[in-house]
Design an enzyme around this catalytic site. Sequence first.
Site, PDB file in Angstrom:
ATOM      1  N   GLY A 541      31.320 -30.663  80.063  1.00 51.43           N
ATOM      2  CA  GLY A 541      31.283 -30.059  81.390  1.00 51.43           C
ATOM      3  C   GLY A 541      32.364 -29.043  81.654  1.00 51.43           C
ATOM      4  N   GLY A 543      32.476 -25.989  79.993  1.00 45.52           N
ATOM      5  CA  GLY A 543      32.015 -24.650  79.639  1.00 45.52           C
ATOM      6  C   GLY A 543      32.517 -24.166  78.297  1.00 45.52           C
ATOM      7  N   VAL A 544      32.849 -25.104  77.395  1.00 42.97           N
ATOM      8  CA  VAL A 544      33.318 -24.716  76.059  1.00 42.97           C
ATOM      9  C   VAL A 544      32.373 -25.231  74.975  1.00 42.97           C
ATOM     10  CG1 VAL A 544      35.754 -24.394  76.630  1.00 42.97           C
ATOM     11  CG2 VAL A 544      34.905 -26.695  76.084  1.00 42.97           C
ATOM     12  N   SER A 545      31.122 -25.424  75.336  1.00 41.88           N
ATOM     13  CA  SER A 545      30.041 -25.733  74.396  1.00 41.88           C
ATOM     14  C   SER A 545      30.196 -27.070  73.686  1.00 41.88           C
ATOM     15  CB  SER A 545      29.904 -24.611  73.353  1.00 41.88           C
ATOM     16  OG  SER A 545      29.565 -23.411  73.976  1.00 41.88           O
ATOM     17  N   SER A 546      30.427 -28.105  74.453  1.00 36.54           N
ATOM     18  CA  SER A 546      30.477 -29.438  73.851  1.00 36.54           C
ATOM     19  C   SER A 546      29.128 -29.811  73.242  1.00 36.54           C
ATOM     20  CB  SER A 546      30.882 -30.477  74.902  1.00 36.54           C
ATOM     21  OG  SER A 546      29.961 -30.495  75.985  1.00 36.54           O
ATOM     22  N   ALA A 548      26.795 -27.767  71.949  1.00 38.85           N
ATOM     23  CA  ALA A 548      26.569 -27.044  70.693  1.00 38.85           C
ATOM     24  C   ALA A 548      27.358 -27.668  69.561  1.00 38.85           C
ATOM     25  CB  ALA A 548      26.950 -25.572  70.856  1.00 38.85           C
ATOM     26  N   ALA A 549      28.595 -28.104  69.844  1.00 40.75           N
ATOM     27  CA  ALA A 549      29.416 -28.731  68.805  1.00 40.75           C
ATOM     28  C   ALA A 549      28.750 -29.997  68.283  1.00 40.75           C
ATOM     29  CB  ALA A 549      30.811 -29.038  69.353  1.00 40.75           C
ATOM     30  N   ASP A 591      26.437 -20.048  71.584  1.00 44.41           N
ATOM     31  CA  ASP A 591      27.244 -21.262  71.447  1.00 44.41           C
ATOM     32  C   ASP A 591      27.077 -21.869  70.059  1.00 44.41           C
ATOM     33  OD1 ASP A 591      27.643 -20.700  74.072  1.00 44.41           O
ATOM     34  OD2 ASP A 591      26.679 -22.502  74.850  1.00 44.41           O
TER      35      ASP A 591
END
Length: 896
Positions: A541, A543-546, A548-549, A591
Amino acid sequence: IFFASKKMRIDDNEGVSASSKHLVFAYYVTGHGFGHATRVVEVVRHLIAAGHDVHVVTGAPDFVFTSEIQSPRLKIRKVLLDCGAVQADALTVDRLASLEKYVETAVVPRAEILKTEVEWLHSIKADFVVSDVVPVACRAAADAGIRSVCVTNFSWDFIYAEYVMAAGYHHRSIVWQIAEDYSHCEFLIRLPGYCPMPAFRDVIDVPLVVRRLHKSRKEVRKELGIAEDVNVVILNFGGQPSGWNLKEASLPTGWLCLVAAHILQETAIGRHCASDKFSGARRLRDAIILGYQLQRVPGRDIAIPEWYSRAENELGQSAGSSPTFQVNENNSLVESCSDDFDILQGDVQGLSDTWTFLKSLAKLDAIHDSEKGMEKKTMRERKAAGGLFNWEDEIFVARAPGRLDVMGGIADYSGSLVLQMPIREACHVALQRNHPGKHRLWKHAQARQQAKGQVATPVLQIVSYGSEISNRAPTFDMDLSDFMDGDKPISYEKARKFFAQDPAQKWAAYVAGTILVLMTELGVRFEDSLSFLVSSAVPEGKGVSSSAAVEVASMSAVAAAHGLSINPRDLAILCQKVENHIVGAPCGVMDQMTSSCGEANKLLAMICQPAEVIGLVEIPNHVRFWGIDSGIRHSVGGADYGSVRVGAYMGRKMIKSMASSILSQSVSNGNGGNPEELEDEGIELLETEASLDYLCNLSPHRYEARYADKLPDFMLGQTFIDEYSDHDDPVTVIDQKRSYSVKAPARHPIYENFRVKVRLLIFKSNTHTFKALLTSATSDEQLTALGGLLYQCHYSYSACGLGSDGTNRLVQLVQGMQHNKSTTDDGTLYGAKITGGGSGGTVCVVGRNSLRSSQQILEIQQRYKAATGYLPLIFEGSSPGAGKFGYLRIRRRISL
């Protein structure tokens, strides 16, 4: 002690064998106290006795040397080239002040120091340089073409690594520079009481070096009035003045205490004590691990020396608690994961979070011993993980980082050029295949299979760490046969409904969805049971692409375990299908591409049409990016992001329709009309716009000249459908009753694509703009231009309706820092923007890579907390994408 000249040595009886050649030594002494100088005196005395000249470079008073050595061969040059530690008293170090002082003493004037020292070394015709333990002396010697060694029991890179942990990771460039300087020396003469010093390549251990005694034991006792039969304990710290005595009751009978440091009394009664969050042993362990990471010399992928690992164990760590390394014949890194695992394939690449993950795996079978004090949900996930794997079989480990959206953001689904940086935080996935007959099922899975009358059918079991901080279940399992509809995989729509049944288990779609996508897109069939352990340090939550990781790490692990050769780009596109079609989030592809194809400390430059990497942009040394979390939860599955995407696709459909209409008019006028307007624009240009595949392929000037004033600000979904039928987006659906913003969402990607191109041009000439800005000459104008592009992007997000109070506040704080800067500041912040899908999440900040900029980021963090009550997370640093990491194939060592 012996130096590079093997003809000189110090004998046990203090006699010195004379060298056949007269040598000139340059001996550099650190400015940290007199202790270094006093031991240097003893080495210098022997060198001079051997017939050599010694030039001592020091900040210590002359008498420290001249009181012991009276010889014309001793020359003293008063220069201070490092500052050591800044201390409030003998026990309390001001870490931040120490780092700042080092910058002032050795970093800012570095170029002038090197120039001066090289000239001086040539002027005295130095044959050899010795350092205790001045970093820049080693580099100066190398620049002068002179061999050098260090004599010490600690090095400043190791010491400052601990300061970096306390004062902020952004200071790590200081440690890197020091380590690189030390790497130029030939070897280390290591004294007893040493700490780990991985920057040095070769080590020679020697006995303790101390200043010679001038009074006998008997003389000292007589002078102090202490009888021969009295036992004496001496408390001494740094030569601090005495002036107090311990109470007799504190000493054993017959003992006398001489105290030489008043500070000990103050510490003993609780005054002037430094209070640390972690114990000394814990901090030292962390310093060892982080110190090694920070000290690896660029371009020289070397091993942890054997003595380094031994030193860690001697400090109370269990043997094999972290990986040990050996160097093979080709000097490539061959890793053996401690006593817990054998790494059969792959490379940890020195990533400390991967080491930590492997160590957590090693503890799984003993998890029951540590249940006390765990929260119930945490205990459940740990116990489930403890029984997840068969330790006799191989496990595959993959790693994928999150990303910081530097430029491009929501324009990716419109085909924009984007610039993304993989962050330091990453997701690890451990995966094991097992024959269904050998697979250890959870009890409810066994009951489910028995109820179905199934025997030994493949099962998928997933444990996800971190469920205690989110509203989700810690485990998930299903029969893999549930992914089949007859002899074909089920549809993505059916899978989306399946995972959406239970909100607490919807998270499993990110992991299990990779299985279905591989079945559907590549025709892979899974005959074995699969056990996943997911451990992600990428916060959700933000906005750092959790997401996609998790997707990229999961699919990478599946591919590795099944021998599938999928290149990073294709893997990213497959993972996007997981999120678009199974999770149901309408994200673009940037992402997954960054998480899969990115490289550490580089920006991934990609054109999202659909996903073409055009290059990796080195981030210049003077430029730095940070991410600051607003604390407002962001989700690409949220209504705001989805409605903006719908609006952009509506705008594209309208533009295509307008262009087609003009072309149709030209056809109808073809028999007698010849409109000048059409001649000026050209048939081919309009044909291109009539078949516009991506909004970003429309230039800003064409948009403004032909279409901007014709697009509506808003349009009701039903009205659009009645006129245009469909918006041609495969992953969103128009709500007929909703009014959608159209003009701003359509305008944003057109201008954002242009801004990214401008930024490439600033990074690198003769290419796209933002990249050109990054690689152009170091200047305030360059950074101001970069920052201006970020601000423009931020305001464009807001126009689309994707802003938030929190992200706006952070951008305003950055602006305040920028415009209130003093003219003497050597570093500041230059711009900021909301990132990714917007509506909260993280703000990206660009600034000069300097200590001052890092301080400003921390100040913004504190000001934001004071205003909102929330202390933002700060994202800094980078790490390799999944493609660069590859995978690990490991097997647990079974104790006999």
